[in-house]
Design a protein around this motif. Structure first.
Motif, PDB file in Angstrom:
ATOM      1  N   LYS A  88       0.842  -1.193   0.000  1.00  8.69           N
ATOM      2  CA  LYS A  88       0.000   0.000   0.000  1.00  8.69           C
ATOM      3  C   LYS A  88       0.885   1.255   0.000  1.00  8.69           C
ATOM      4  N   GLU A  89       1.902   1.253   0.856  1.00  8.82           N
ATOM      5  CA  GLU A  89       2.750   2.437   0.991  1.00  8.82           C
ATOM      6  C   GLU A  89       3.560   2.709  -0.267  1.00  8.82           C
ATOM      7  N   GLU A  90       4.047   1.646  -0.889  1.00  8.52           N
ATOM      8  CA  GLU A  90       4.922   1.834  -2.050  1.00  8.52           C
ATOM      9  C   GLU A  90       4.134   1.908  -3.351  1.00  8.52           C
ATOM     10  N   GLY A  91       2.811   1.895  -3.259  1.00  7.33           N
ATOM     11  CA  GLY A  91       2.010   2.057  -4.469  1.00  7.33           C
ATOM     12  C   GLY A  91       1.840   0.788  -5.284  1.00  7.33           C
ATOM     13  N   CYS A  92       2.348  -0.355  -4.748  1.00  2.73           N
ATOM     14  CA  CYS A  92       2.229  -1.607  -5.504  1.00  2.73           C
ATOM     15  C   CYS A  92       0.769  -2.048  -5.597  1.00  2.73           C
ATOM     16  N   LEU A  93       0.000  -1.754  -4.525  1.00  2.00           N
ATOM     17  CA  LEU A  93      -1.398  -2.160  -4.522  1.00  2.00           C
ATOM     18  C   LEU A  93      -2.156  -1.451  -5.644  1.00  2.00           C
ATOM     19  N   ASP A  94      -1.848  -0.167  -5.857  1.00  2.00           N
ATOM     20  CA  ASP A  94      -2.490   0.583  -6.944  1.00  2.00           C
ATOM     21  C   ASP A  94      -2.121  -0.020  -8.297  1.00  2.00           C
ATOM     22  N   ALA A  95      -0.841  -0.414  -8.423  1.00  2.00           N
ATOM     23  CA  ALA A  95      -0.413  -1.036  -9.679  1.00  2.00           C
ATOM     24  C   ALA A  95      -1.164  -2.337  -9.913  1.00  2.00           C
ATOM     25  N   ALA A 167      -5.408  -3.489   5.140  1.00  2.00           N
ATOM     26  CA  ALA A 167      -4.375  -2.533   4.729  1.00  2.00           C
ATOM     27  C   ALA A 167      -4.985  -1.274   4.140  1.00  2.00           C
ATOM     28  N   GLN A 168      -6.212  -1.371   3.659  1.00  2.00           N
ATOM     29  CA  GLN A 168      -6.851  -0.211   3.047  1.00  2.00           C
ATOM     30  C   GLN A 168      -7.786   0.515   4.003  1.00  2.00           C
ATOM     31  N   THR A 169      -7.739   0.165   5.309  1.00  2.00           N
ATOM     32  CA  THR A 169      -8.546   0.895   6.288  1.00  2.00           C
ATOM     33  C   THR A 169      -7.657   1.904   7.013  1.00  2.00           C
ATOM     34  N   ARG A 170      -8.297   2.727   7.830  1.00  2.00           N
ATOM     35  CA  ARG A 170      -7.532   3.759   8.524  1.00  2.00           C
ATOM     36  C   ARG A 170      -6.747   3.188   9.694  1.00  2.00           C
ATOM     37  N   THR A 226     -10.445 -16.598  -3.699  1.00  2.00           N
ATOM     38  CA  THR A 226     -10.200 -16.492  -5.137  1.00  2.00           C
ATOM     39  C   THR A 226     -11.316 -15.735  -5.836  1.00  2.00           C
ATOM     40  N   PHE A 227     -12.562 -15.999  -5.404  1.00  2.00           N
ATOM     41  CA  PHE A 227     -13.677 -15.334  -6.080  1.00  2.00           C
ATOM     42  C   PHE A 227     -13.920 -13.916  -5.571  1.00  2.00           C
ATOM     43  N   LEU A 228     -13.624 -13.679  -4.303  1.00  2.00           N
ATOM     44  CA  LEU A 228     -13.977 -12.374  -3.725  1.00  2.00           C
ATOM     45  C   LEU A 228     -12.852 -11.353  -3.840  1.00  2.00           C
ATOM     46  N   PHE A 229     -11.639 -11.810  -4.169  1.00  2.00           N
ATOM     47  CA  PHE A 229     -10.502 -10.881  -4.149  1.00  2.00           C
ATOM     48  C   PHE A 229     -10.677  -9.729  -5.131  1.00  2.00           C
ATOM     49  N   GLN A 230     -11.397  -9.986  -6.219  1.00  2.00           N
ATOM     50  CA  GLN A 230     -11.608  -8.903  -7.189  1.00  2.00           C
ATOM     51  C   GLN A 230     -12.339  -7.724  -6.570  1.00  2.00           C
ATOM     52  N   HIS A 231     -13.164  -7.997  -5.542  1.00  2.00           N
ATOM     53  CA  HIS A 231     -13.908  -6.902  -4.921  1.00  2.00           C
ATOM     54  C   HIS A 231     -13.066  -6.149  -3.899  1.00  2.00           C
ATOM     55  N   VAL A 232     -11.948  -6.777  -3.512  1.00  2.00           N
ATOM     56  CA  VAL A 232     -11.046  -6.131  -2.562  1.00  2.00           C
ATOM     57  C   VAL A 232     -10.007  -5.308  -3.317  1.00  2.00           C
ATOM     58  N   LEU A 233      -9.605  -5.834  -4.474  1.00  2.00           N
ATOM     59  CA  LEU A 233      -8.606  -5.159  -5.311  1.00  2.00           C
ATOM     60  C   LEU A 233      -9.325  -4.292  -6.312  1.00  2.00           C
ATOM     61  N   GLU A 234      -9.731  -3.121  -5.912  1.00  2.38           N
ATOM     62  CA  GLU A 234     -10.492  -2.297  -6.831  1.00  2.38           C
ATOM     63  C   GLU A 234     -10.417  -0.880  -6.303  1.00  2.38           C
ATOM     64  N   GLU A 235     -10.385   0.076  -7.173  1.00  2.00           N
ATOM     65  CA  GLU A 235     -10.360   1.446  -6.641  1.00  2.00           C
ATOM     66  C   GLU A 235     -11.659   2.150  -6.949  1.00  2.00           C
TER      67      GLU A 235
ATOM     68  N   GLU B 160     -18.325   3.548  -1.475  1.00  6.36           N
ATOM     69  CA  GLU B 160     -18.624   2.269  -2.079  1.00  6.36           C
ATOM     70  C   GLU B 160     -17.627   1.208  -1.642  1.00  6.36           C
ATOM     71  N   ARG B 161     -16.397   1.620  -1.303  1.00  6.67           N
ATOM     72  CA  ARG B 161     -15.400   0.641  -0.915  1.00  6.67           C
ATOM     73  C   ARG B 161     -15.778  -0.044   0.396  1.00  6.67           C
ATOM     74  N   GLY B 162     -16.284   0.734   1.334  1.00  4.28           N
ATOM     75  CA  GLY B 162     -16.715   0.166   2.602  1.00  4.28           C
ATOM     76  C   GLY B 162     -17.792  -0.879   2.399  1.00  4.28           C
ATOM     77  N   ALA B 163     -18.700  -0.598   1.479  1.00  7.69           N
ATOM     78  CA  ALA B 163     -19.778  -1.541   1.189  1.00  7.69           C
ATOM     79  C   ALA B 163     -19.216  -2.834   0.619  1.00  7.69           C
ATOM     80  N   ARG B 164     -18.224  -2.706  -0.269  1.00  5.88           N
ATOM     81  CA  ARG B 164     -17.622  -3.899  -0.884  1.00  5.88           C
ATOM     82  C   ARG B 164     -16.928  -4.755   0.165  1.00  5.88           C
ATOM     83  N   PHE B 165     -16.082  -4.108   0.978  1.00  6.04           N
ATOM     84  CA  PHE B 165     -15.328  -4.858   1.989  1.00  6.04           C
ATOM     85  C   PHE B 165     -16.283  -5.539   2.967  1.00  6.04           C
ATOM     86  N   ALA B 166     -17.301  -4.776   3.400  1.00  4.38           N
ATOM     87  CA  ALA B 166     -18.256  -5.335   4.347  1.00  4.38           C
ATOM     88  C   ALA B 166     -18.944  -6.549   3.739  1.00  4.38           C
TER      89      ALA B 166
END
Lengths: 235, 252
Positions: A88-95, A167-170, A226-235, B160-166
């Motif tokens: 996250k810090e080095e921007g790899c997650l965005d890539a 990693a993407q939370t506060r 495997t199926f849900l990761f696409q919803h975590v890796l998204e901006e 929307e991200r919070g909704a996805r993660f949740a």
């Protein structure tokens, strides 16, 4: 959309997975950040156990598998957090968000890399445990491999999915245990029971249901990841 | 009626999923909320005046009706959260996220009721507020899983991200429930065996069974009303945020 993503890269699922594994291993080989931190942390957990319980020889035998697994779980969470916080810090997650690779393949790559890290940590911690508590581990080691492998896999499969979100939370590092520990209760119970059985020299047949439980947990977490990761890796 | 003033704010007659969901939730709530009130009063009367007092446990046994009904309602609410989470990830419509959030929150409330009513029975009967019995432990773990769901949301930030993660946590958490149940059950058990869903048929006296069924119905209605009202509240919050944004724009 995901079909278009795959076709435009040409990279197969397996190739992406391997690439992620190699990237993580190379990063770790160069920095040795995760390994050194987790092993020292796991050692500290064992030392803390010794002071808080002052276990005599009989007590160590009863609690050995619990000690080992709590050390693995705590150290494992530290490692899981690091792999995604660095990204996250080095921007790899965005890539990774932007790359046209299949998110499921990225997830599996991260799982395999994290599993290797955890295995290396375990390989360092087990002898340390045997040494510090004067515990004869070597005899039971071959039968311990099964719960170690299945338990670590389930823990890492769930942990990789949750760590990517945490990693993407506060509050990053704080979030992972809150999500991971309750979800991993079945994995932990089964692993501790199986490891204890291995240490006591019981035959594995009597604890076969626990093996089934671990296989079920592993399957659930890795398929869901495997199926849900696409919803975590998204901006 | 706090809801009455709110209704003027809803855009009426729209045909998006959110509009249809708004109308459905309002309709459901209008029916279930009064019914839940009546059924709860009926259940109270039955619990204290109709159902016989248990021979050995005495009056404490009456917690059973509320305890079991709360447990059922929490599962129902978590199931709503699970299905809505799947639908949210598939359709990406905020309407499903509102329902998922409402399900998780209401589920945690009823699960808390289970965890609180249990010890009041456990203290006189088992002699301890808490034991690490299978069903107590698995209920606690279930509660912790969905507490994680509720804790996660505010820390991801608005949108929307919070909704996805949740949704991811809601799905994995719900699928985890059978595994938690089974593993903790093999681990140990002390809880009384099921007396209703028993292979040899219900073992409760008919008056007790009737009382339980009425309480179950009342709590189901209550859970459904809570979910509808909670989703509506979150929807109003969305509208308020949007209106505030428009107000700020118009001032500039």
């Amino acid at each position: 959309m995901s079909a278009a993503k795959i076709s435009c890269t040409g990279a197969s699922f397996g190739a992406v997975t391997l690439a992620v594994v190699r990237k993580d291993l190379r990063l770790e080989w160069r920095t040795r950040e995760v390994f050194s931190a987790t092993v020292v942390f796991a050692a500290l957990v064992l030392v803390t156990f010794n002071f808080s319980f002052e276990p005599g020889q009989g007590a160590v035998e009863r609690m050995a598998s619990g000690f080992i697994w709590v050390a693995f779980v705590f150290a494992g969470m530290l490692g899981l957090n690091r792999t995604f916080v660095t990204e996250k810090e080095e921007g790899c997650l965005d890539a990774l968000f932007l790359s046209p690779a299949d998110p499921g393949a990225i997830y599996l790559g991260k799982v395999i890399a994290n599993l290797i890290f955890l295995a290396v940590t375990e390989a360092a911690v087990l002898p340390l445990f045997a040494l510090l508590f004067n515990f004869p581990l070597a005899r039971a080691f071959p039968t311990m491999l099964l719960p170690l492998a299945l338990g670590s896999f389930g823990f890492v499969a769930a942990g990789t999915l949750f760590a990517a979100m945490a990693a993407q939370t506060r509050i990053r590092e704080v979030m992972l245990p809150l999500l991971l520990l309750p979800a991993c209760v079945p994995v932990l119970i089964a692993s501790v029971r199986l490891t204890q059985a291995a240490l006591e020299g019981l035959d594995l047949e009597s604890v076969l249901p626990w093996v089934g439980m671990l296989v079920l947990c592993d399957a659930l977490f890795v398929v869901a990841g495997t199926f849900l990761f696409q919803h975590v890796l998204e901006e | 009626m706090a809801g009455m003033t709110a209704e003027h704010e809803f855009p009426r007659g729209g045909s998006t999923l959110q509009d249809r969901m708004d109308r459905l939730l309002r309709r459901v709530r209008n029916v279930t909320l009064p019914l839940a009130g009546i059924a709860l009063m009926g259940a109270m009367v039955m619990i204290f005046n109709y159902a016989p007092e248990e021979k050995t446990q005495g009056i404490v046994q009456k917690i059973f009706y509320v305890h079991v009904s709360s447990a059922w309602s929490s599962y129902l609410a978590f199931f709503v959260c699970f299905i809505s989470s799947i639908l949210y990830l598939l359709k990406r419509d905020r309407a499903w996220d509102l329902l998922a959030l409402a399900g998780a929150e209401v589920g945690v409330i009823f699960c808390t009721a289970v965890l609180l009513s249990g010890p009041f029975w456990g203290k006189p009967i088992w002699g301890a507020w808490w034991t690490w019995d299978a069903r107590l432990t698995s209920t606690l773990v279930l509660w912790l899983i969905f507490l994680g769901y509720l804790l996660l949301r505010p820390f991801v930030g608005e949108g929307e991200r919070g909704a996805r993660f949740a949704a991811v946590v809601g799905i994995v958490g719900f699928l985890d429930i059978p595994l938690v149940h089974l593993s903790v059950r093999w681990w140990r058990t002390l809880h009384p065996d099921p007396v209703v869903m028993n292979p040899e048929g219900p073992q409760l006296p008919p008056e007790m069974l009737q009382t339980l069924l009425v309480t179950l119905a009342a709590f189901t209605l209550l859970a459904v009303s809570f979910i509808a009202v909670r989703a509506e509240l979150e929807r109003l919050r969305d509208l308020a945020t949007a209106l505030r944004g428009r107000l700020r724009e118009s001032r500039q």
